[in-house]
Design a protein around this motif. Structure first.
Motif, PDB file in Angstrom:
ATOM      1  N   PRO A 105      37.975  47.482  34.547  1.00 31.13           N
ATOM      2  CA  PRO A 105      39.416  47.505  34.837  1.00 31.13           C
ATOM      3  C   PRO A 105      40.106  48.713  34.215  1.00 31.13           C
ATOM      4  O   PRO A 105      39.825  49.081  33.073  1.00 31.13           O
ATOM      5  CB  PRO A 105      39.909  46.207  34.201  1.00 31.13           C
TER       6      PRO A 105
ATOM      7  N   SER B 286      45.777  46.884  34.245  1.00 34.43           N
ATOM      8  CA  SER B 286      45.804  45.608  33.528  1.00 34.43           C
ATOM      9  C   SER B 286      47.144  45.398  32.832  1.00 34.43           C
ATOM     10  O   SER B 286      47.692  44.290  32.822  1.00 34.43           O
ATOM     11  CB  SER B 286      44.663  45.560  32.505  1.00 34.43           C
TER      12      SER B 286
ATOM     13  N   TYR C 257      40.656  41.967  38.086  1.00 27.85           N
ATOM     14  CA  TYR C 257      42.099  41.867  37.852  1.00 27.85           C
ATOM     15  C   TYR C 257      42.586  40.481  38.263  1.00 27.85           C
ATOM     16  O   TYR C 257      42.078  39.892  39.223  1.00 27.85           O
ATOM     17  CB  TYR C 257      42.853  42.927  38.666  1.00 27.85           C
TER      18      TYR C 257
END
Length: 332
Positions: free
Chosen positions: A201, A206, A243
């Motif tokens: 990620p 994030s 995610y």
């Protein structure tokens, strides 16, 4: 060349607790540097988190002062490592090939052949993020003249993503900056889209998910096929659990990343560094999830750079790597 800012340097004791066996295996330290730096990229991106992490790990294990540097990313890292301003760095295969061919925009005409492959890192997916409130859910939804952030100037994203967008018929205004800064601009309405090329990620994505609703936009099968035909990338899926926004895997494309070393560094030093990074993948995954691909068997993903002899020695001995002699750098 832009002076890089050292953001983290960790001095450690030469007395290594719990690593006696490792240290004993590397008693020959002739010619080793007293300190080292790893060229990463902008804060808020995967390169910075991953690079600073393995720099600290190596520093602790080998008892040498070292850390990560904020840089402009793969293109600048090739230049810094080639000239020896940084001992180590990280790059993607596309920018590496351009640098070897003398088309690195930082030093046009200079063939950066003194940057050697050290170890495989991970694949860099190309992904697009917009605020949910924008209504942009597909590439085709991006309006003409959209303000798109492509990351730091000269980065892998900035080098390839604008060309990809043009290939897909997107009309845009090009914006550059660090990933963290671009995330803030997207949230503040100063950008319409961010086109990320970074290991997932991506910290900036994030962080955005925590603060607001976003859309992570995948390529259609037709868009993916067009990009695969035009660029040195491979098929990739961003896993649904990457995610919280994703409910299913997102279709993407990716490019492999490798850590690089100045080719003149001592063989024993580079071999020791590779051993620290590659011998315990769990430690690397704890640094960043993208390191799940930092595995010995992925040595064969480098078809561009000459191998540093210390790195080649490690992979031949520990991964059964069949590295041709003509792909191993020699000072002769």
């Amino acid at each position: 060349m832009t002076t890089c800012k050292m953001v983290h340097a960790l001095a450690v004791s030469a007395t290594l607790i719990g690593t006696g066996a490792f240290a004993a295996g590397h008693e020959d330290r002739e010619g080793w540097p007293e300190s080292f730096t790893v060229g990463t990229a902008s804060q808020g991106g995967t390169y910075f988190a991953y690079g600073a992490g393995w720099a600290n790990l190596v520093s602790e294990e080998l008892g040498i002062t070292g850390g990560g540097e904020v840089t402009g990313g793969p293109m600048q890292n090739m230049a810094l490592v080639h000239t020896g301003e940084a001992q180590f760095g990280m790059t993607t295969m596309g920018p590496a090939a351009e640098s070897l061919g003398g088309t690195n925009p930082i030093a046009p005409g200079l063939q950066m052949t003194n940057a050697c492959a050290m170890f495989p890192m991970y694949q860099t997916p190309f992904s697009v993020t917009a605020l949910a409130s924008s209504g942009i859910t597909t590439i085709a939804d991006i309006p003409d003249g959209a303000r798109i952030g492509f990351g730091p100037a000269g980065s892998t994203s900035d080098t390839y993503f604008p060309r990809m967008m043009e290939t897909l018929g997107v009309d845009f205004e090009r914006r550059n900056g660090g990933w963290g800064d671009l995330g803030g601009q997207l949230q503040d309405g100063l950008l319409d889209v961010i086109a990320f090329a970074a290991g997932v990620p991506v910290p900036a994505v994030s962080q955005l998910e925590v603060q607001t609703d976003v859309n992570i936009i995948e390529f259609t099968e037709e868009e993916q096929a067009a990009i695969l035909e035009a660029f040195p990338v491979a098929q990739f899926e961003i896993a649904a659990d990457t995610y919280s926004t994703l409910e299913s895997p997102a279709r993407s494309v990716s490019m492999w990343n490798f850590a690089i070393a100045n080719c003149d560094l001592p063989t024993s030093f580079v071999k020791a560094v590779v051993d620290v990074v590659m011998s315990d993948n769990e430690r690397m995954v704890n640094i960043h999830r993208a390191a799940g691909s930092t595995l010995p068997e992925n040595w064969d993903k480098n078809g561009v750079l000459m191998w540093h002899p210390g790195a080649a020695e490690w992979f031949i001995e520990n991964a059964g790597a069949d590295i041709p002699e003509d792909m191993i750098h020699s000072s002769m």
